[in-house]
Design a protein around this motif. Structure first.
Motif, PDB file in Angstrom:
ATOM      1  N   VAL A 264       0.902  -1.143  -0.010  1.00 30.33           N
ATOM      2  CA  VAL A 264      -0.010   0.048   0.009  1.00 30.33           C
ATOM      3  C   VAL A 264       0.896   1.232  -0.036  1.00 30.33           C
ATOM      4  O   VAL A 264       1.707   1.244   0.689  1.00 30.33           O
ATOM      5  CB  VAL A 264      -0.960   0.031   1.209  1.00 30.33           C
ATOM      6  CG1 VAL A 264      -1.824   1.269   1.262  1.00 30.33           C
ATOM      7  CG2 VAL A 264      -1.830  -1.322   1.335  1.00 30.33           C
ATOM      8  N   TYR A 265       0.443   2.375  -0.791  1.00 36.13           N
ATOM      9  CA  TYR A 265       1.075   3.588  -0.942  1.00 36.13           C
ATOM     10  C   TYR A 265       1.322   4.266   0.603  1.00 36.13           C
ATOM     11  O   TYR A 265       0.189   4.267   1.059  1.00 36.13           O
ATOM     12  CB  TYR A 265       0.670   4.385  -2.061  1.00 36.13           C
ATOM     13  CG  TYR A 265       1.369   5.728  -2.161  1.00 36.13           C
ATOM     14  CD1 TYR A 265       2.406   6.016  -2.643  1.00 36.13           C
ATOM     15  CD2 TYR A 265       0.532   6.732  -1.744  1.00 36.13           C
ATOM     16  CE1 TYR A 265       3.147   7.094  -2.746  1.00 36.13           C
ATOM     17  CE2 TYR A 265       1.237   8.175  -1.667  1.00 36.13           C
ATOM     18  CZ  TYR A 265       2.263   8.428  -2.484  1.00 36.13           C
ATOM     19  OH  TYR A 265       2.994   9.525  -2.402  1.00 36.13           O
ATOM     20  N   LEU A 266       2.346   4.993   0.613  1.00 38.80           N
ATOM     21  CA  LEU A 266       2.420   5.318   1.974  1.00 38.80           C
ATOM     22  C   LEU A 266       2.457   6.946   1.738  1.00 38.80           C
ATOM     23  O   LEU A 266       3.576   7.500   0.997  1.00 38.80           O
ATOM     24  CB  LEU A 266       3.809   5.098   2.695  1.00 38.80           C
ATOM     25  CG  LEU A 266       3.885   3.884   3.310  1.00 38.80           C
ATOM     26  CD1 LEU A 266       5.508   3.478   3.708  1.00 38.80           C
ATOM     27  CD2 LEU A 266       2.926   3.549   4.385  1.00 38.80           C
ATOM     28  N   ARG A 267       1.654   7.552   2.320  1.00 40.94           N
ATOM     29  CA  ARG A 267       1.153   9.040   1.788  1.00 40.94           C
ATOM     30  C   ARG A 267       2.429   9.958   2.435  1.00 40.94           C
ATOM     31  O   ARG A 267       2.498  11.080   1.611  1.00 40.94           O
ATOM     32  CB  ARG A 267       0.043   9.588   2.623  1.00 40.94           C
ATOM     33  CG  ARG A 267      -1.308   8.924   1.961  1.00 40.94           C
ATOM     34  CD  ARG A 267      -2.495   9.372   2.606  1.00 40.94           C
ATOM     35  NE  ARG A 267      -2.606   9.520   4.095  1.00 40.94           N
ATOM     36  CZ  ARG A 267      -3.510  10.179   4.635  1.00 40.94           C
ATOM     37  NH1 ARG A 267      -4.539  11.044   4.090  1.00 40.94           N
ATOM     38  NH2 ARG A 267      -3.625   9.981   6.026  1.00 40.94           N
ATOM     39  N   GLU A 268       3.030   9.726   3.263  1.00 44.02           N
ATOM     40  CA  GLU A 268       4.069  10.469   3.708  1.00 44.02           C
ATOM     41  C   GLU A 268       5.557  10.320   3.073  1.00 44.02           C
ATOM     42  O   GLU A 268       6.501  11.106   3.083  1.00 44.02           O
ATOM     43  CB  GLU A 268       4.812  10.055   5.148  1.00 44.02           C
ATOM     44  CG  GLU A 268       5.233   8.691   5.251  1.00 44.02           C
ATOM     45  CD  GLU A 268       4.311   7.606   5.822  1.00 44.02           C
ATOM     46  OE1 GLU A 268       4.735   6.670   6.249  1.00 44.02           O
ATOM     47  OE2 GLU A 268       3.048   7.843   5.356  1.00 44.02           O
ATOM     48  N   SER A 269       5.210   9.686   1.565  1.00 43.43           N
ATOM     49  CA  SER A 269       6.241   9.710   0.711  1.00 43.43           C
ATOM     50  C   SER A 269       6.592  11.114   0.111  1.00 43.43           C
ATOM     51  O   SER A 269       7.637  11.539  -0.418  1.00 43.43           O
ATOM     52  CB  SER A 269       6.045   8.976  -0.443  1.00 43.43           C
ATOM     53  OG  SER A 269       5.856   7.595  -0.164  1.00 43.43           O
ATOM     54  N   LYS A 270       5.589  11.855  -0.057  1.00 48.69           N
ATOM     55  CA  LYS A 270       5.528  13.583  -0.266  1.00 48.69           C
ATOM     56  C   LYS A 270       4.756  14.170   0.593  1.00 48.69           C
ATOM     57  O   LYS A 270       3.594  13.681   1.077  1.00 48.69           O
ATOM     58  CB  LYS A 270       4.979  13.513  -1.941  1.00 48.69           C
ATOM     59  CG  LYS A 270       3.867  13.055  -2.177  1.00 48.69           C
ATOM     60  CD  LYS A 270       3.220  13.244  -3.494  1.00 48.69           C
ATOM     61  CE  LYS A 270       2.027  12.502  -3.954  1.00 48.69           C
ATOM     62  NZ  LYS A 270       0.803  13.053  -3.224  1.00 48.69           N
ATOM     63  N   ARG A 271       5.217  15.343   0.957  1.00 45.48           N
ATOM     64  CA  ARG A 271       4.424  16.096   1.858  1.00 45.48           C
ATOM     65  C   ARG A 271       4.778  17.558   1.643  1.00 45.48           C
ATOM     66  O   ARG A 271       5.503  18.147   1.197  1.00 45.48           O
ATOM     67  CB  ARG A 271       4.815  15.638   3.338  1.00 45.48           C
ATOM     68  CG  ARG A 271       4.331  14.400   4.000  1.00 45.48           C
ATOM     69  CD  ARG A 271       4.937  14.214   5.324  1.00 45.48           C
ATOM     70  NE  ARG A 271       6.303  14.032   5.258  1.00 45.48           N
ATOM     71  CZ  ARG A 271       7.031  13.608   6.290  1.00 45.48           C
ATOM     72  NH1 ARG A 271       6.444  13.637   7.663  1.00 45.48           N
ATOM     73  NH2 ARG A 271       8.147  13.367   6.231  1.00 45.48           N
ATOM     74  N   GLY A 272       3.765  18.548   2.045  1.00 44.86           N
ATOM     75  CA  GLY A 272       3.748  19.789   1.970  1.00 44.86           C
ATOM     76  C   GLY A 272       4.155  20.421   3.374  1.00 44.86           C
ATOM     77  O   GLY A 272       4.261  19.743   4.357  1.00 44.86           O
ATOM     78  N   LEU A 273       4.498  21.663   3.310  1.00 42.74           N
ATOM     79  CA  LEU A 273       4.951  22.362   4.412  1.00 42.74           C
ATOM     80  C   LEU A 273       3.870  22.368   5.501  1.00 42.74           C
ATOM     81  O   LEU A 273       2.936  22.726   5.212  1.00 42.74           O
ATOM     82  CB  LEU A 273       5.434  23.662   4.247  1.00 42.74           C
ATOM     83  CG  LEU A 273       6.160  24.410   5.127  1.00 42.74           C
ATOM     84  CD1 LEU A 273       7.366  23.944   5.927  1.00 42.74           C
ATOM     85  CD2 LEU A 273       6.179  25.897   4.859  1.00 42.74           C
TER      86      LEU A 273
ATOM     87  N   LEU B   1       1.059  -3.915  -7.655  1.00 44.08           N
ATOM     88  CA  LEU B   1      -0.258  -4.576  -8.696  1.00 44.08           C
ATOM     89  C   LEU B   1      -1.096  -5.457  -7.876  1.00 44.08           C
ATOM     90  O   LEU B   1      -2.331  -5.361  -8.191  1.00 44.08           O
ATOM     91  CB  LEU B   1       0.794  -5.166  -9.580  1.00 44.08           C
ATOM     92  CG  LEU B   1      -0.318  -5.939 -10.778  1.00 44.08           C
ATOM     93  CD1 LEU B   1      -0.919  -4.886 -11.559  1.00 44.08           C
ATOM     94  CD2 LEU B   1       0.545  -6.800 -11.536  1.00 44.08           C
ATOM     95  N   LEU B   2      -0.756  -6.377  -6.788  1.00 47.43           N
ATOM     96  CA  LEU B   2      -1.410  -7.106  -6.179  1.00 47.43           C
ATOM     97  C   LEU B   2      -1.938  -6.832  -4.647  1.00 47.43           C
ATOM     98  O   LEU B   2      -2.274  -7.386  -4.025  1.00 47.43           O
ATOM     99  CB  LEU B   2      -0.849  -8.593  -6.030  1.00 47.43           C
ATOM    100  CG  LEU B   2      -0.069  -9.123  -7.271  1.00 47.43           C
ATOM    101  CD1 LEU B   2       0.572 -10.541  -7.123  1.00 47.43           C
ATOM    102  CD2 LEU B   2      -1.209  -9.232  -8.389  1.00 47.43           C
ATOM    103  N   ARG B   3      -1.796  -5.418  -4.589  1.00 42.92           N
ATOM    104  CA  ARG B   3      -2.169  -4.775  -3.243  1.00 42.92           C
ATOM    105  C   ARG B   3      -3.616  -5.254  -2.750  1.00 42.92           C
ATOM    106  O   ARG B   3      -3.826  -5.121  -1.676  1.00 42.92           O
ATOM    107  CB  ARG B   3      -1.720  -3.304  -3.034  1.00 42.92           C
ATOM    108  CG  ARG B   3      -2.452  -2.452  -4.074  1.00 42.92           C
ATOM    109  CD  ARG B   3      -2.128  -1.007  -3.754  1.00 42.92           C
ATOM    110  NE  ARG B   3      -2.520  -0.052  -4.659  1.00 42.92           N
ATOM    111  CZ  ARG B   3      -2.258   0.199  -6.042  1.00 42.92           C
ATOM    112  NH1 ARG B   3      -1.397  -0.347  -6.365  1.00 42.92           N
ATOM    113  NH2 ARG B   3      -2.887   1.182  -6.859  1.00 42.92           N
ATOM    114  N   ASP B   4      -4.448  -5.200  -3.777  1.00 45.82           N
ATOM    115  CA  ASP B   4      -5.849  -5.380  -3.502  1.00 45.82           C
ATOM    116  C   ASP B   4      -6.415  -6.968  -3.644  1.00 45.82           C
ATOM    117  O   ASP B   4      -7.497  -7.056  -3.230  1.00 45.82           O
ATOM    118  CB  ASP B   4      -6.580  -4.835  -4.621  1.00 45.82           C
ATOM    119  CG  ASP B   4      -6.549  -3.098  -4.465  1.00 45.82           C
ATOM    120  OD1 ASP B   4      -6.284  -2.477  -3.347  1.00 45.82           O
ATOM    121  OD2 ASP B   4      -6.581  -2.612  -5.633  1.00 45.82           O
TER     122      ASP B   4
END
Length: 402
Positions: A130-139, A378-381
């Motif tokens: 599953v993608y980790l949202r903290e990979s990119k963040r705003g200030l 690809l198979l995360r679901d």
């Protein structure tokens, strides 16, 4: 000004604390990635009580090991590693990660084509794919922090306004500007450290990556997120996020950051809100610690909860039978995938399968790490549990997020 001569192209700095098997896996993946790259690897161990240091000395003798006799904190330990690093670029990497064969070359190429880049992050997935949202963040400005703490970010995750903390309006698989990067993977141009400085050692753990990222930006550099380069970050192996200590340390870090960058050290509604959040989160954690044992006691207990229907082993090794033996008694339906295109083969097996509880075991020493990471996404679901065989000790580590 004379031109600085660097001894190597990339210095990889890993701070470790009591995650011996994850560290083994991370180091193995790093050495797969540095093939053809002039690199050095530095491990700073914060007084681990497992055999992490002995493992590094035995299995990875070329690693520069700094073995601390106490735990000075994440930022201090990283500064120790950075101070002895000789690379044009420095990769700050968590021990609970797996990078792929192309990770470093992708980052180097991007940095060479973007002279303004101070630091670079990548597309991180957890042990479930599953993608980790903290990979990119705003200030985390006062407004952005309020949107996160109030829960508005969860109601409107893709909003350009309310979703700014994780840049939810930006694509996950494209390169974008990301002011704040994760300390789990931060690929830094050495000049950025020279101008902005190293980690602020007032932060013991958490928040120091936000502070450092912001100082890079304030120093005139641009931070980027490289969305097409995925890695695994198991996340939470060194610290358990449900613990009371985690809540206190994390929100204390937020308070330090707010005081340093937004309140001038004085009182403000923003600082007051953060301190209120600390007290609230602490109170809720205490309640959880009190009532969770009671809930478990009153809940009906499942029998044989560790068993599962099917085991898929992805490996080209000769000792696959030894891997299967570790699951003896837990599963009777064991399937072996050994083709180079194992992801398509595995996907077909999962689609056709009538099993419900499925475990996929990746033998990382005997498959392509890049294919493995892409396959997990690809198979995360497919609702499978991923596990991994460590390259040398041949132990099983679980990929499910903690």
């Amino acid at each position: 000004m004379s031109k600085v001569l660097f001894m190597v192209e990339v210095s990889v700095v890993i701070v470790n604390y009591n995650v011996r098997y994850f560290l083994e896996t991370a180091l193995y993946s790093v050495y797969r990635a540095v093939q053809g790259v002039d690199a050095e690897v530095i491990v700073v161990d914060n007084n681990s009580q497992d055999d992490s240091c002995d493992m590094v000395r035995t299995l990875f003798p070329n690693v520069k090991l700094i073995a601390n006799t106490d735990n000075p904190g994440f930022g201090v330990a990283n500064n120790q590693g950075i101070s002895v690093a000789k690379g044009r670029f420095v990769l700050l990497l968590n021990p609970d990660t797996i990078i792929t064969e192309s990770t470093l070359t992708d980052c180097i190429a991007f940095m060479q084509n973007h002279a303004d880049a101070g630091a670079l992050g990548v597309h991180m997935i957890n042990g479930d794919g599953v993608y980790l949202r903290e990979s990119k963040r705003g200030l985390p400005t006062p407004a952005v922090s309020f949107y996160k703490m109030s829960g508005l970010i969860n109601l409107f995750p893709r909003s350009k306004i309310f979703g700014q903390y994780y840049l939810g309006h930006m694509p996950e698989d494209e390169p974008v500007v990301s002011d704040i990067l994760s300390g789990a993977f931060m690929f830094v141009r050495r000049e950025a450290f020279d101008v902005a400085g190293l980690f602020d050692e007032e932060f013991f753990m958490y928040g120091e990556d936000i502070d450092l990222s912001y100082r890079f930006v304030k120093s005139g550099f641009t931070n980027y997120y490289l969305g097409r380069t995925p890695i695994i970050h198991f996340k939470g192996e060194s610290t358990k996020k449900g613990s009371l200590n985690y809540v206190i340390v994390f929100y204390k870090a937020m308070e330090i950051f707010a005081r340093k960058h937004f309140t001038g050290g004085g009182w403000s509604p923003y600082r007051l809100a953060i301190e209120g959040a600390i007290k609230l989160k602490t109170f809720l954690s205490i309640l959880s610690r009190i009532f969770t044992p009671v809930t478990k006691l009153l809940s009906p207990q499942r029998i044989n909860t560790v068993t599962f229907d099917a085991l898929f082993i992805v490996s080209k090794a000769d000792d696959v039978s030894l891997i299967a033996l570790q699951y003896k008694g837990l599963c009777h339906n064991i399937l072996h995938h050994q083709n180079d295109d194992f992801c398509k083969e595995l996907e077909d097996s999962l689609v056709q399968s009538l099993y419900h509880d499925i475990v996929v075991v990746f033998d990382i020493a005997n498959i392509s790490l890049g294919n493995m990471v892409r396959c997990m996404e690809l198979l995360r679901d497919k609702k499978v549990e991923y596990q991994f065989v460590t390259p040398f000790s041949r132990q099983i580590v679980k990929g499910s997020n903690v």
